[in-house]
Design a protein around this motif. Structure first.
Motif, PDB file in Angstrom:
ATOM      1  N   GLU A 107       0.833  -1.212   0.000  1.00  0.00           N
ATOM      2  CA  GLU A 107       0.000   0.000   0.000  1.00  0.00           C
ATOM      3  C   GLU A 107       0.867   1.261   0.000  1.00  0.00           C
ATOM      4  O   GLU A 107       0.548   2.241  -0.669  1.00  0.00           O
ATOM      5  N   LEU A 108       1.953   1.216   0.737  1.00  0.00           N
ATOM      6  CA  LEU A 108       2.858   2.368   0.754  1.00  0.00           C
ATOM      7  C   LEU A 108       3.449   2.586  -0.635  1.00  0.00           C
ATOM      8  O   LEU A 108       3.558   3.730  -1.096  1.00  0.00           O
ATOM      9  N   ARG A 109       3.801   1.483  -1.310  1.00  0.00           N
ATOM     10  CA  ARG A 109       4.330   1.623  -2.675  1.00  0.00           C
ATOM     11  C   ARG A 109       3.283   2.226  -3.596  1.00  0.00           C
ATOM     12  O   ARG A 109       3.605   3.075  -4.446  1.00  0.00           O
ATOM     13  N   LEU A 110       2.027   1.847  -3.446  1.00  0.00           N
ATOM     14  CA  LEU A 110       0.968   2.401  -4.292  1.00  0.00           C
ATOM     15  C   LEU A 110       0.815   3.905  -4.082  1.00  0.00           C
ATOM     16  O   LEU A 110       0.532   4.644  -5.025  1.00  0.00           O
ATOM     17  N   GLN A 111       1.015   4.361  -2.869  1.00  0.00           N
ATOM     18  CA  GLN A 111       0.884   5.800  -2.594  1.00  0.00           C
ATOM     19  C   GLN A 111       1.990   6.617  -3.260  1.00  0.00           C
ATOM     20  O   GLN A 111       1.854   7.825  -3.445  1.00  0.00           O
ATOM     21  N   ALA A 112       3.098   5.947  -3.621  1.00  0.00           N
ATOM     22  CA  ALA A 112       4.202   6.654  -4.295  1.00  0.00           C
ATOM     23  C   ALA A 112       3.860   6.944  -5.751  1.00  0.00           C
ATOM     24  O   ALA A 112       4.570   7.726  -6.410  1.00  0.00           O
ATOM     25  N   GLY A 113       2.829   6.320  -6.285  1.00  0.00           N
ATOM     26  CA  GLY A 113       2.376   6.609  -7.640  1.00  0.00           C
ATOM     27  C   GLY A 113       3.270   6.047  -8.728  1.00  0.00           C
ATOM     28  O   GLY A 113       3.983   5.054  -8.530  1.00  0.00           O
ATOM     29  N   GLN A 114       3.226   6.691  -9.901  1.00  0.00           N
ATOM     30  CA  GLN A 114       3.999   6.248 -11.042  1.00  0.00           C
ATOM     31  C   GLN A 114       5.487   6.504 -10.824  1.00  0.00           C
ATOM     32  O   GLN A 114       5.877   7.394 -10.070  1.00  0.00           O
ATOM     33  N   VAL A 115       6.301   5.717 -11.524  1.00  0.00           N
ATOM     34  CA  VAL A 115       7.760   5.902 -11.419  1.00  0.00           C
ATOM     35  C   VAL A 115       8.127   7.247 -12.035  1.00  0.00           C
ATOM     36  O   VAL A 115       7.854   7.493 -13.216  1.00  0.00           O
ATOM     37  N   ARG A 151      17.018  14.070   2.011  1.00  0.00           N
ATOM     38  CA  ARG A 151      16.191  12.868   2.002  1.00  0.00           C
ATOM     39  C   ARG A 151      15.497  12.762   0.645  1.00  0.00           C
ATOM     40  O   ARG A 151      15.130  13.767   0.048  1.00  0.00           O
ATOM     41  N   TRP A 152      15.336  11.535   0.179  1.00  0.00           N
ATOM     42  CA  TRP A 152      14.619  11.339  -1.068  1.00  0.00           C
ATOM     43  C   TRP A 152      13.990   9.949  -1.104  1.00  0.00           C
ATOM     44  O   TRP A 152      14.319   9.083  -0.286  1.00  0.00           O
ATOM     45  N   LEU A 153      13.082   9.779  -2.063  1.00  0.00           N
ATOM     46  CA  LEU A 153      12.377   8.513  -2.225  1.00  0.00           C
ATOM     47  C   LEU A 153      12.708   7.947  -3.596  1.00  0.00           C
ATOM     48  O   LEU A 153      12.518   8.620  -4.608  1.00  0.00           O
ATOM     49  N   GLU A 154      13.238   6.736  -3.636  1.00  0.00           N
ATOM     50  CA  GLU A 154      13.494   6.040  -4.898  1.00  0.00           C
ATOM     51  C   GLU A 154      12.311   5.134  -5.186  1.00  0.00           C
ATOM     52  O   GLU A 154      11.936   4.311  -4.343  1.00  0.00           O
ATOM     53  N   VAL A 155      11.745   5.283  -6.368  1.00  0.00           N
ATOM     54  CA  VAL A 155      10.525   4.545  -6.722  1.00  0.00           C
ATOM     55  C   VAL A 155      10.790   3.677  -7.938  1.00  0.00           C
ATOM     56  O   VAL A 155      11.194   4.161  -9.000  1.00  0.00           O
ATOM     57  N   GLY A 156      10.570   2.359  -7.769  1.00  0.00           N
ATOM     58  CA  GLY A 156      10.658   1.427  -8.885  1.00  0.00           C
ATOM     59  C   GLY A 156       9.280   0.933  -9.261  1.00  0.00           C
ATOM     60  O   GLY A 156       8.261   1.368  -8.699  1.00  0.00           O
ATOM     61  N   ARG A 157       9.215   0.030 -10.196  1.00  0.00           N
ATOM     62  CA  ARG A 157       7.911  -0.459 -10.646  1.00  0.00           C
ATOM     63  C   ARG A 157       7.159  -1.187  -9.535  1.00  0.00           C
ATOM     64  O   ARG A 157       5.940  -1.083  -9.424  1.00  0.00           O
ATOM     65  N   GLN A 158       7.891  -1.943  -8.734  1.00  0.00           N
ATOM     66  CA  GLN A 158       7.229  -2.717  -7.680  1.00  0.00           C
ATOM     67  C   GLN A 158       7.693  -2.335  -6.278  1.00  0.00           C
ATOM     68  O   GLN A 158       7.016  -2.657  -5.305  1.00  0.00           O
ATOM     69  N   HIS A 159       8.823  -1.678  -6.180  1.00  0.00           N
ATOM     70  CA  HIS A 159       9.388  -1.406  -4.865  1.00  0.00           C
ATOM     71  C   HIS A 159       9.715   0.066  -4.702  1.00  0.00           C
ATOM     72  O   HIS A 159       9.756   0.836  -5.672  1.00  0.00           O
ATOM     73  N   LEU A 160       9.964   0.456  -3.462  1.00  0.00           N
ATOM     74  CA  LEU A 160      10.426   1.810  -3.168  1.00  0.00           C
ATOM     75  C   LEU A 160      11.516   1.738  -2.096  1.00  0.00           C
ATOM     76  O   LEU A 160      11.656   0.732  -1.386  1.00  0.00           O
ATOM     77  N   ARG A 161      12.258   2.823  -2.005  1.00  0.00           N
ATOM     78  CA  ARG A 161      13.361   2.887  -1.045  1.00  0.00           C
ATOM     79  C   ARG A 161      13.436   4.299  -0.482  1.00  0.00           C
ATOM     80  O   ARG A 161      13.483   5.267  -1.246  1.00  0.00           O
ATOM     81  N   MET A 162      13.415   4.425   0.833  1.00  0.00           N
ATOM     82  CA  MET A 162      13.529   5.716   1.501  1.00  0.00           C
ATOM     83  C   MET A 162      14.971   5.921   1.939  1.00  0.00           C
ATOM     84  O   MET A 162      15.564   5.028   2.574  1.00  0.00           O
ATOM     85  N   LEU A 163      15.551   7.084   1.594  1.00  0.00           N
ATOM     86  CA  LEU A 163      16.952   7.333   1.892  1.00  0.00           C
ATOM     87  C   LEU A 163      17.155   8.708   2.507  1.00  0.00           C
ATOM     88  O   LEU A 163      16.471   9.665   2.150  1.00  0.00           O
ATOM     89  N   GLU A 164      18.134   8.791   3.403  1.00  0.00           N
ATOM     90  CA  GLU A 164      18.541  10.058   3.988  1.00  0.00           C
ATOM     91  C   GLU A 164      20.054  10.029   4.172  1.00  0.00           C
ATOM     92  O   GLU A 164      20.595   9.051   4.697  1.00  0.00           O
ATOM     93  N   SER A 165      20.730  11.085   3.717  1.00  0.00           N
ATOM     94  CA  SER A 165      22.183  11.124   3.780  1.00  0.00           C
ATOM     95  C   SER A 165      22.674  12.505   4.177  1.00  0.00           C
ATOM     96  O   SER A 165      22.011  13.506   3.895  1.00  0.00           O
TER      97      SER A 165
END
Length: 711
Positions: free
Chosen positions: A289-297, A373-387
């Motif tokens: 569900e969280l991935r769906l909220q990220a929308g399209q790549v 901080r940024w959000l990486e969005v793939g077709r099926q997965h996502l990744r939250m990053l902070e550096s």
């Protein structure tokens, strides 16, 4: 003059130990100068940054004084290729030649070694893959496992490091069983770590350097403190590596993997004691569900995340999805907490989930100051990053463990450089004596700090090498630049075609492909095309293959279609004999550096456009904003230096030995038409300029002639 400096100077002399040990050794002024600078830094427990041009011989220049110092030496590299080369070739040869009884070790990250326990799980069917190709590769790993003494996966040359088999038969911090593992005593990771702790010289990589600093997963907390000399080779990658390591990341794959591991482990040790299937399935559903909220790549796959919600997403829906994810993970942990004492696997599962929950809570709150901080969005997965924006603070406070004043302690650079010049026989003794009298009052650093040597061929264009020293917190370090000994004006040329479409356009890629095709046909392949984007890589390679067809005299090799090593080997074989089918290698990313193709194997390097960092990258945006907030120009102080260093790295693939010849083509007219082009050209080796298409064709023709005729 110290004994170490005298010993090092003697070693690099025409009648020294290196000449006696290696028939091919020839004294080089720049190499000797660098070696003496390293020796002096070791004597002073100082920090030294050395930019050594291609061909200087920097490896021996830092290894000889380090090995002679009598202190424990730690060498860190950015790539596995250099790490393996140092351990398997350079160090053994040098230790033998110098006659030093030193113990050597190589240490990689946990995922580089075979995990016997996980291989056994696959064999028993507990984590059995379904793909027949993967099963065949598992069988190959099993055969190799019976004969390997190190467990280093790099021994399996035919196995692509991106293969799905690798995570099945190697461990991570999350899934390692620790001392409860039945194979703990014979664990390849433990054996490698123990050898490193007992060795006099240890070769690691930058990731492990930061891991040891933070004691996260290295298991060798005493490795860095026990070293007297630390050498960071390929230092231009240090900031990027450190930023990645110092940051935080949480991915949907980690969370789903945890849910599935939780279901498997609870079924083994706590079946029927909770509704594990529902708990784990609810967690997986919350992740999706969280991935769906990220929308399209999005373009580039990244969404900036300056506030609590990633840019462009509905704040209410995103927050609700995060809350549901946290609640589902917390519910699973609540049930685990009641029975974690029943088995070691359950205890580790609870600890792992607790860490994931803490990380999730961090991303539910606002980002820390001085971070991006940024959000990486793939077709099926996502990744939250902070550096963090740079590693300056980490380097100063936790790695170097000294203040800026301490870094500057010791002899002044004026005295040092003139002393090195004298020892390299380029400055008369009276001039040296006069210069040293002016700086004799300088105090040496007499504390017990270790000496740090940072070196690379690409660290900056100004006198202080600011591109590297500023983000790494090394402003007060000693700095030395040693130019390449290669004859670039006579052996290399730069050509910038002018009649080109705008860089990055579809037409531009087609024009680049046509230029590559025409030039490569003239010289029988021997061409490396470096692109700045994967889109350009695909467009150029497809255009070349369409134009050549199946039965042409040239083969088009493309990054991603085979392992990097296999592509390099095929390209080398094609260029080794002119009578065979030639090759064009089209690549991006990692091929811009670390590819060594000396001789006539490579004679033409084509760069599609100037390698400016993408302005929409969250890290680039944040660094630009930070500079502008203090009155600096983001383009001139950040974007331009980044492009200059990347361009220099790509150009460095062309000339790798004293007899190499070649042409560099940059298919971007901005290099000549824009005012900043002067700075970019200044970053390149001093190649001769080709002013027209006719001169370019003449240069290509010259490459087809033997060296003696061409000269």
């Amino acid at each position: 003059m110290s004994q170490l400096l005298d010993t090092v100077a003697a070693a690099f002399s025409p009648s020294g130990v290196l000449s006696a040990a290696e028939p091919a050794f020839r004294p080089r002024e720049g190499q000797t100068q660098m070696a003496l600078a390293v020796a002096q830094a070791i004597e002073d427990s100082a920090v030294l940054v050395v930019q050594a041009g291609t061909g200087v011989g920097k490896t021996y220049a830092y290894l000889v004084p380090a090995l002679y110092s009598g202190q424990r030496v730690l060498v860190s590299t950015a790539t596995k290729a250099l790490q393996d080369q140092l351990f398997a070739r350079d160090l053994p040869r040098l230790v033998h030649g110098l006659g030093l009884p030193l113990r050597m070790a190589r240490l990689k990250g946990r995922s580089a070694y075979l995990c016997v326990e996980r291989l056994e799980r696959v064999r028993q069917g507990r984590t059995a893959p379904q793909d027949p190709q993967v099963l065949r590769q598992v069988a190959e790993v099993e055969r190799w496992a019976r004969i390997t003494s190190t467990g280093d996966m790099a021994e399996m040359v035919a196995l692509d490091e991106r293969s799905a088999v690798v995570p099945l038969v190697t461990s991570t911090k999350d899934n390692c069983l620790g001392s409860d593992c039945p194979h703990w005593q014979g664990c390849h990771v433990n054996q490698a770590r123990q050898q490193a702790l007992e060795a006099d010289v240890v070769v690691i990589n930058h990731h492990l350097l930061f891991a040891d600093l933070d004691v996260r997963d290295s298991g060798v907390a005493q490795l860095l403190p026990s070293a007297g000399v630390v050498v960071v080779d390929e230092a231009h990658q240090l900031n990027d590596t450190g930023v990645q390591f110092a940051g935080e990341a949480l991915s949907s794959q980690q969370l789903i993997g945890y849910a599935r591991d939780a279901l498997r482990i609870t079924q083994e040790h706590a079946r029927g004691m909770a509704d594990w299937l529902v708990l784990c399935a609810t967690l997986e559903q919350a992740v999706r569900e969280l991935r769906l909220q990220a929308g399209q790549v999005p373009a580039g796959g990244r969404l900036p995340w300056q506030a609590v919600t990633p840019q462009g997403l509905d704040a209410t829906l995103w927050r609700a999805a995060l809350v549901r994810l946290g609640q589902s993970l917390r519910a699973l942990l609540k049930s685990l907490a009641l029975m974690e004492a029943m088995a070691a696997d359950l205890r580790r599962l609870y600890e792992r989930g607790s860490e994931l929950l803490v990380r999730l809570a961090r991303f539910a709150a606002a980002a820390e100051e001085d971070s991006v901080r940024w959000l990486e969005v793939g077709r099926q997965h996502l990744r939250m990053l902070e550096s963090p924006l740079s590693i300056a603070r980490i380097m100063q406070e936790r790695l170097l463990q000294r203040s800026g004043d301490e870094i500057q302690a010791g002899l002044t650079q004026t005295r040092m450089h003139k002393e090195y010049a004298h020892r390299a026989n380029v400055l008369p003794e009276p001039d040296l004596r006069k210069s040293c009298q002016e700086t004799d009052s300088a105090q040496r650093n007499t504390d017990e700090q270790k000496s740090w040597i940072f070196t690379s061929a690409t660290l900056g264009n100004d006198a202080q090498l600011s591109w590297f020293t500023e983000p790494c917190g090394l402003r007060g370090a000693r700095v030395l630049t040693v130019d390449s000994p290669f004859d670039y004006p006579n052996h290399a040329a730069l050509y910038v075609p002018q009649a080109f479409a705008a860089a990055g356009s579809a037409q531009h890629s087609q024009q680049t492909a046509q230029l590559v095709l025409d030039a490569a046909q003239r010289i029988g392949g021997r061409t490396l095309v470096l692109t700045t984007t994967l889109r350009a890589l695909q467009a150029i390679s497809e255009s070349l293959r369409t134009a050549l067809g199946l039965f042409a005299d040239l083969d088009v090799l493309v990054q991603g279609e085979a392992p990097k090593l296999a592509l390099v080997e095929r390209f080398t074989a094609a260029g080794a004999a002119r009578s065979q089918r030639g090759a064009i290698l089209v690549a991006s990313a990692t091929f811009w550096e670390g590819v060594d193709l000396p001789g006539d194997v490579l004679q033409l390097v084509v760069i599609d456009k100037l390698p400016f960092p993408p302005p929409d990258d969250p890290l680039v945006e944040a660094r630009s904003r930070r500079l502008e907030s203090v009155g600096r120009a983001a383009f001139h102080d950040y974007m331009l230096p980044e492009a200059a260093m990347a361009l220099k790295q790509g150009a460095g693939r062309l000339i790798r030995s004293e007899t190499d010849r070649g042409v560099l083509v940059v298919c971007d007219p901005r290099l000549l038409n824009k005012s900043y082009g002067v700075e970019l050209i200044a970053a390149l080796p001093p190649m001769r300029m080709l002013g027209s298409a006719q001169e370019f064709e003449a240069a290509l023709k010259q490459l087809t002639q033997p060296l003696e005729q061409a000269g």
